[in-house]
Design an enzyme around this catalytic site. Sequence first.
Site, PDB file in Angstrom:
ATOM      1  N   ARG A  73       0.824  -1.213   0.000  1.00 55.27           N
ATOM      2  CA  ARG A  73       0.000   0.000   0.000  1.00 55.27           C
ATOM      3  C   ARG A  73       0.858   1.263   0.000  1.00 55.27           C
ATOM      4  O   ARG A  73       0.501   2.283  -0.599  1.00 55.27           O
ATOM      5  CB  ARG A  73      -0.951  -0.012   1.196  1.00 55.27           C
ATOM      6  CG  ARG A  73      -2.043  -1.069   1.016  1.00 55.27           C
ATOM      7  CD  ARG A  73      -3.031  -1.070   2.149  1.00 55.27           C
ATOM      8  NE  ARG A  73      -3.760   0.180   2.259  1.00 55.27           N
ATOM      9  CZ  ARG A  73      -4.456   0.558   3.336  1.00 55.27           C
ATOM     10  NH1 ARG A  73      -4.492  -0.219   4.391  1.00 55.27           N
ATOM     11  NH2 ARG A  73      -5.093   1.702   3.349  1.00 55.27           N
ATOM     12  N   HIS A 121      -6.520   6.686  12.107  1.00 61.35           N
ATOM     13  CA  HIS A 121      -6.088   5.289  11.946  1.00 61.35           C
ATOM     14  C   HIS A 121      -4.610   5.152  11.604  1.00 61.35           C
ATOM     15  O   HIS A 121      -4.194   4.113  11.098  1.00 61.35           O
ATOM     16  CB  HIS A 121      -6.960   4.594  10.883  1.00 61.35           C
ATOM     17  CG  HIS A 121      -8.391   4.432  11.311  1.00 61.35           C
ATOM     18  ND1 HIS A 121      -9.418   4.175  10.442  1.00 61.35           N
ATOM     19  CD2 HIS A 121      -8.952   4.493  12.556  1.00 61.35           C
ATOM     20  CE1 HIS A 121     -10.564   4.078  11.127  1.00 61.35           C
ATOM     21  NE2 HIS A 121     -10.310   4.282  12.394  1.00 61.35           N
TER      22      HIS A 121
HETATM   23  P1  OAD Z   1     -15.204   2.314   3.065  1.00 60.30           P
HETATM   24  O1  OAD Z   1     -14.599   1.537   1.950  1.00 60.30           O
HETATM   25  O2  OAD Z   1     -15.903   1.565   4.141  1.00 60.30           O
HETATM   26  O3  OAD Z   1     -16.242   3.367   2.496  1.00 60.30           O
HETATM   27  C1  OAD Z   1     -15.912   4.198   1.405  1.00 60.30           C
HETATM   28  C2  OAD Z   1     -17.099   5.088   1.111  1.00 60.30           C
HETATM   29  O4  OAD Z   1     -16.730   5.967   0.069  1.00 60.30           O
HETATM   30  C3  OAD Z   1     -18.351   4.325   0.644  1.00 60.30           C
HETATM   31  O5  OAD Z   1     -19.493   4.848   1.313  1.00 60.30           O
HETATM   32  C4  OAD Z   1     -18.404   4.629  -0.852  1.00 60.30           C
HETATM   33  O6  OAD Z   1     -19.739   4.654  -1.368  1.00 60.30           O
HETATM   34  C5  OAD Z   1     -17.769   6.006  -0.891  1.00 60.30           C
HETATM   35  N1  OAD Z   1     -17.142   6.329  -2.193  1.00 60.30           N
HETATM   36  C6  OAD Z   1     -16.677   5.501  -3.149  1.00 60.30           C
HETATM   37  N2  OAD Z   1     -16.151   6.199  -4.171  1.00 60.30           N
HETATM   38  C7  OAD Z   1     -16.275   7.509  -3.839  1.00 60.30           C
HETATM   39  C8  OAD Z   1     -15.913   8.734  -4.480  1.00 60.30           C
HETATM   40  N3  OAD Z   1     -15.303   8.753  -5.682  1.00 60.30           N
HETATM   41  N4  OAD Z   1     -16.200   9.886  -3.842  1.00 60.30           N
HETATM   42  C9  OAD Z   1     -16.813   9.878  -2.621  1.00 60.30           C
HETATM   43  N5  OAD Z   1     -17.175   8.761  -1.986  1.00 60.30           N
HETATM   44  C10 OAD Z   1     -16.914   7.597  -2.565  1.00 60.30           C
HETATM   45  O7  OAD Z   1     -14.032   3.221   3.658  1.00 60.30           O
HETATM   46  P2  OAD Z   1     -13.966   3.988   5.063  1.00 60.30           P
HETATM   47  O8  OAD Z   1     -15.302   4.407   5.529  1.00 60.30           O
HETATM   48  O9  OAD Z   1     -12.904   4.997   4.957  1.00 60.30           O
HETATM   49  O10 OAD Z   1      -9.580   1.139   8.802  1.00 60.30           O
HETATM   50  O11 OAD Z   1     -13.451   2.805   5.997  1.00 60.30           O
HETATM   51  C11 OAD Z   1     -13.213   3.061   7.349  1.00 60.30           C
HETATM   52  C12 OAD Z   1     -12.090   2.196   7.846  1.00 60.30           C
HETATM   53  O12 OAD Z   1     -12.326   0.844   7.507  1.00 60.30           O
HETATM   54  C13 OAD Z   1     -10.736   2.485   7.218  1.00 60.30           C
HETATM   55  O13 OAD Z   1     -10.080   3.578   7.813  1.00 60.30           O
HETATM   56  C14 OAD Z   1      -9.987   1.206   7.423  1.00 60.30           C
HETATM   57  C15 OAD Z   1     -11.078   0.210   7.101  1.00 60.30           C
HETATM   58  O14 OAD Z   1     -11.018  -1.005   7.741  1.00 60.30           O
HETATM   59  C16 OAD Z   1      -8.540   0.368   9.144  1.00 60.30           C
HETATM   60  O15 OAD Z   1      -7.975  -0.370   8.371  1.00 60.30           O
HETATM   61  C17 OAD Z   1      -8.146   0.493  10.569  1.00 60.30           C
END
Ligand code: OAD
Length: 246
Positions: A73, A121
């Site tokens: 990554r 994180h």
């Molecule tokens: P997710 O993958 O859970 O969510 C990503 C969000 O971004 C989803 O709601 C998508 O619909 C949205 N999305 C996708 N493409 C997009 C775009 N071009 N513009 C805007 N939004 C878009 O990711 P996170 O919520 O960040 O933690 O995940 C939270 C945590 O889960 C991360 O920090 C990581 C993971 O496990 C650790 O690894 C500790």
Amino acid sequence: MGNDFKATDGSADKKINKPKLVVLTGAGISAESGLSTFRDSDGLWEKHNVMEVASVEGYQSNPELVNKFYNYRRTELAKVEPNAAHKALVELEQYFHTTIVTQNVDDLHERAGSESIIHLHGKLTEVCSTANGNLIKDIGYTMLNHPEQAPDKGIWRPNIVWFGELVPQLEVAAEKVREADVLMVVGTSLQVYPAASLVYYTKPGCQIFLVEPNEVLQNDFDFIHVKQKAVEGVPNLVHKLIMAFA
Ligand code: OAD
């Protein structure tokens, strides 16, 4: 969005009267830069077992695999650039006391030029010692060889907050959210706690905007849904907020 953000005397010392704004970001803001999200189809958790590569137990049972995952990554991060959403957030600083609270471990907010960033994180570009979480070293985009000894006799590991670990920056972030007049939430599924709980720390009257291209099922807090990708929705929203304030 009314006149709530206008400086009190009309022209005003905006530096003194600047409203407070927090931006909570997740993987979606970096998607258009070319970094995978986690839970979308084709996301990182489709290709990797989250508990193997992002949990304390996973690291204890196979540190080489975990290290390889973060080395990969880090290499990917070196190849990408901040996008229009990261850059638009920097403009906010002229008009708002702005804090970015990010769940992302990339450094794209830093590279875009945002000044106040809280990484809930951790950071891909850092390693910390297994003996003492306070011993942190910046390694940029280089590889971490496992096992590499830290000066305190621990082993250097990725400085990432894994499932099963406390989120040391949570209270600092919560305090910023409590004070915020505006909360922008960008590109997060709000599925991972405690980060997702931050939206509930807002004070009465805080306006919440959610930039998310997909439908949002969550409806237990009031928000305005900007149903666009971050690269479109964030610059649009930033300009609307600036117009409302200026
Ligand atoms: P997710 O993958 O859970 O969510 C990503 C969000 O971004 C989803 O709601 C998508 O619909 C949205 N999305 C996708 N493409 C997009 C775009 N071009 N513009 C805007 N939004 C878009 O990711 P996170 O919520 O960040 O933690 O995940 C939270 C945590 O889960 C991360 O920090 C990581 C993971 O496990 C650790 O690894 C500790």
